[in-house]
Scaffold this motif. Structure first.
Motif, PDB file in Angstrom:
ATOM      1  N   TYR A 154       0.814  -1.217   0.000  1.00  0.00           N
ATOM      2  CA  TYR A 154       0.000   0.000   0.000  1.00  0.00           C
ATOM      3  C   TYR A 154       0.851   1.273   0.000  1.00  0.00           C
ATOM      4  N   ILE A 155       2.124   1.167   0.412  1.00  0.00           N
ATOM      5  CA  ILE A 155       3.034   2.298   0.246  1.00  0.00           C
ATOM      6  C   ILE A 155       3.184   2.623  -1.234  1.00  0.00           C
ATOM      7  N   TYR A 156       3.315   1.576  -2.058  1.00  0.00           N
ATOM      8  CA  TYR A 156       3.464   1.781  -3.499  1.00  0.00           C
ATOM      9  C   TYR A 156       2.149   2.176  -4.156  1.00  0.00           C
ATOM     10  N   LEU A 157       1.036   1.748  -3.581  1.00  0.00           N
ATOM     11  CA  LEU A 157      -0.263   2.028  -4.192  1.00  0.00           C
ATOM     12  C   LEU A 157      -0.620   3.506  -4.104  1.00  0.00           C
ATOM     13  N   GLN A 158      -0.231   4.169  -3.019  1.00  0.00           N
ATOM     14  CA  GLN A 158      -0.636   5.564  -2.827  1.00  0.00           C
ATOM     15  C   GLN A 158      -0.209   6.484  -3.962  1.00  0.00           C
ATOM     16  N   PRO A 159       1.077   6.491  -4.384  1.00  0.00           N
ATOM     17  CA  PRO A 159       1.437   7.364  -5.517  1.00  0.00           C
ATOM     18  C   PRO A 159       0.786   6.947  -6.829  1.00  0.00           C
ATOM     19  N   VAL A 160       0.538   5.642  -6.997  1.00  0.00           N
ATOM     20  CA  VAL A 160      -0.155   5.192  -8.210  1.00  0.00           C
ATOM     21  C   VAL A 160      -1.554   5.795  -8.269  1.00  0.00           C
ATOM     22  N   LEU A 161      -2.271   5.732  -7.151  1.00  0.00           N
ATOM     23  CA  LEU A 161      -3.601   6.338  -7.083  1.00  0.00           C
ATOM     24  C   LEU A 161      -3.515   7.852  -7.266  1.00  0.00           C
ATOM     25  N   ALA A 162      -2.486   8.470  -6.698  1.00  0.00           N
ATOM     26  CA  ALA A 162      -2.318   9.925  -6.834  1.00  0.00           C
ATOM     27  C   ALA A 162      -2.124  10.310  -8.296  1.00  0.00           C
ATOM     28  N   VAL A 163      -1.369   9.505  -9.031  1.00  0.00           N
ATOM     29  CA  VAL A 163      -1.161   9.766 -10.463  1.00  0.00           C
ATOM     30  C   VAL A 163      -2.474   9.644 -11.227  1.00  0.00           C
ATOM     31  N   ILE A 164      -3.207   8.574 -10.967  1.00  0.00           N
ATOM     32  CA  ILE A 164      -4.480   8.350 -11.665  1.00  0.00           C
ATOM     33  C   ILE A 164      -5.449   9.502 -11.401  1.00  0.00           C
ATOM     34  N   ILE A 165      -5.557   9.913 -10.147  1.00  0.00           N
ATOM     35  CA  ILE A 165      -6.485  10.990  -9.792  1.00  0.00           C
ATOM     36  C   ILE A 165      -6.044  12.313 -10.410  1.00  0.00           C
ATOM     37  N   ALA A 166      -4.747  12.613 -10.325  1.00  0.00           N
ATOM     38  CA  ALA A 166      -4.239  13.878 -10.867  1.00  0.00           C
ATOM     39  C   ALA A 166      -4.455  13.976 -12.371  1.00  0.00           C
ATOM     40  N   VAL A 167      -4.186  12.890 -13.083  1.00  0.00           N
ATOM     41  CA  VAL A 167      -4.377  12.884 -14.536  1.00  0.00           C
ATOM     42  C   VAL A 167      -5.857  12.959 -14.887  1.00  0.00           C
ATOM     43  N   ALA A 168      -6.682  12.209 -14.158  1.00  0.00           N
ATOM     44  CA  ALA A 168      -8.121  12.196 -14.434  1.00  0.00           C
ATOM     45  C   ALA A 168      -8.755  13.558 -14.213  1.00  0.00           C
ATOM     46  N   LEU A 169      -8.276  14.292 -13.212  1.00  0.00           N
ATOM     47  CA  LEU A 169      -8.833  15.614 -12.908  1.00  0.00           C
ATOM     48  C   LEU A 169      -8.155  16.736 -13.677  1.00  0.00           C
ATOM     49  N   GLY A 170      -7.172  16.379 -14.499  1.00  0.00           N
ATOM     50  CA  GLY A 170      -6.469  17.394 -15.282  1.00  0.00           C
ATOM     51  C   GLY A 170      -5.523  18.253 -14.473  1.00  0.00           C
TER      52      GLY A 170
END
Length: 313
Positions: free
Chosen positions: A253-269
């Protein structure tokens, strides 16, 4: 729901809460409120909550002795006040993806801080991990396209986020003995109180000068999110999950957090993901993986805690 499924659900939700913060905070800062104002609201709100919770849950529990009280003060300064001020100041200047990747180096800082403060031995594998992670962090900080036109002060922001991760790593090493000795709410109430004394002098002007009447509904929702979900709910869920989760599971889950952050940041522009950033992420993830590997059985008793609960973020 089986207990293991509940643990995964709790850890995933905590990761999601932290990951979303990188992008949602950009809506609030600096247009509606400055970073120090956000920090003040968040720390004061959490201090009030944990003070009340400690009175209800563990009314007889008190920090005893000068050493523990001094340690709690240092934890409040490094892990709450300085940590939060650095994080939101850095996030104000840099991109969500850069901030989320740099925060991932906290396990590396824990190893270094434990070596300096506790005399822990550093294995060759962990030395290699520290080096690889440092290279990944350096490439983010020094990258020419770190911010571009959208974030002209990205290098400064990246440095502040790196300092934030460093302060948090030191905090984790110092706070662990207190968490093992006292009820968590007792410790949190004290360190958030200390953190409030650190943060309020920096943020009270921004807090009072903010035009709250001009907040759109979604900004109010994001402010509440940062005060309630990011600090209180995430801590409660994470603290429960840590009782049942293995270090290996926490590492995932340490690795999952930045992955989710990337997905959210890209999705929201709010940001964009490039091949260069993928390479930087690979370096940091590899470094963290090497550092987080278990030592030999003879030294398992001194195994370092894997940080998962950023008080920043």
């Amino acid at each position: 729901m089986k207990n293991s499924a509940k643990v995964h659900a709790a850890l995933f939700l905590v990761s999601l809460i932290y990951a979303a913060n990188y992008s949602l905070s950009k809506d609030v800062m600096p247009t509606y409120m400055g970073p120090f104002g956000i920090v003040t609201l968040r720390i004061v709100g959490a201090a009030l909550f944990f003070a009340a919770a400690s009175r209800l849950v563990a009314p007889q529990d008190r920090l005893i002795g000068r050493a523990d009280n001094v340690r709690a003060i240092i934890c409040g300064v490094t892990g709450i006040g300085v940590n939060q001020l650095l994080f939101f100041s850095g996030l104000n200047y840099t991109s969500p993806i850069n901030a989320s990747l740099l925060q991932t180096i906290a396990p590396i800082v824990v190893v270094l801080a434990s070596a300096v403060l506790l005399g822990e031995k550093i294995t060759l594998t962990r030395v290699l991990g520290i080096g690889v992670g440092a290279v990944g962090a350096a490439t983010i900080i020094l990258s020419r396209d770190a911010g571009g036109l959208a974030y002209p002060n990205a290098t400064l922001g990246n440095i502040l986020i790196l300092l934030n991760a460093t302060a948090f790593g030191v905090y984790l090493v110092l706070v662990t003995p207190l968490m093992r000795k006292y009820h968590p709410f007792t410790v949190l109430a004290r360190i958030f109180l200390v953190g409030a004394f650190v943060a309020v002098p920096f943020g009270w002007r921004e807090t009072l000068a903010t035009d709250y009447a001009g907040f759109p509904t979604y900004i109010w929702a994001e402010i509440v999110y940062m005060v309630v979900c990011l600090t209180i709910l995430a801590y409660l869920l994470n603290n429960w999950a840590l009782k049942y989760a293995s270090p290996a599971l926490l590492g995932v889950y340490i690795y999952l957090q930045p992955v989710l952050a990337v997905i959210i940041a890209v999705a929201l522009g709010k940001d964009h993901f490039t091949p260069a950033r993928a390479g930087q992420a690979l370096l940091i993830f590899t470094g963290v993986w090497l550092v987080s590997r278990k030592p030999k059985p003879a030294s398992q008793s001194t195994e370092l805690p894997i940080p998962f609960e950023p008080v920043q973020d």
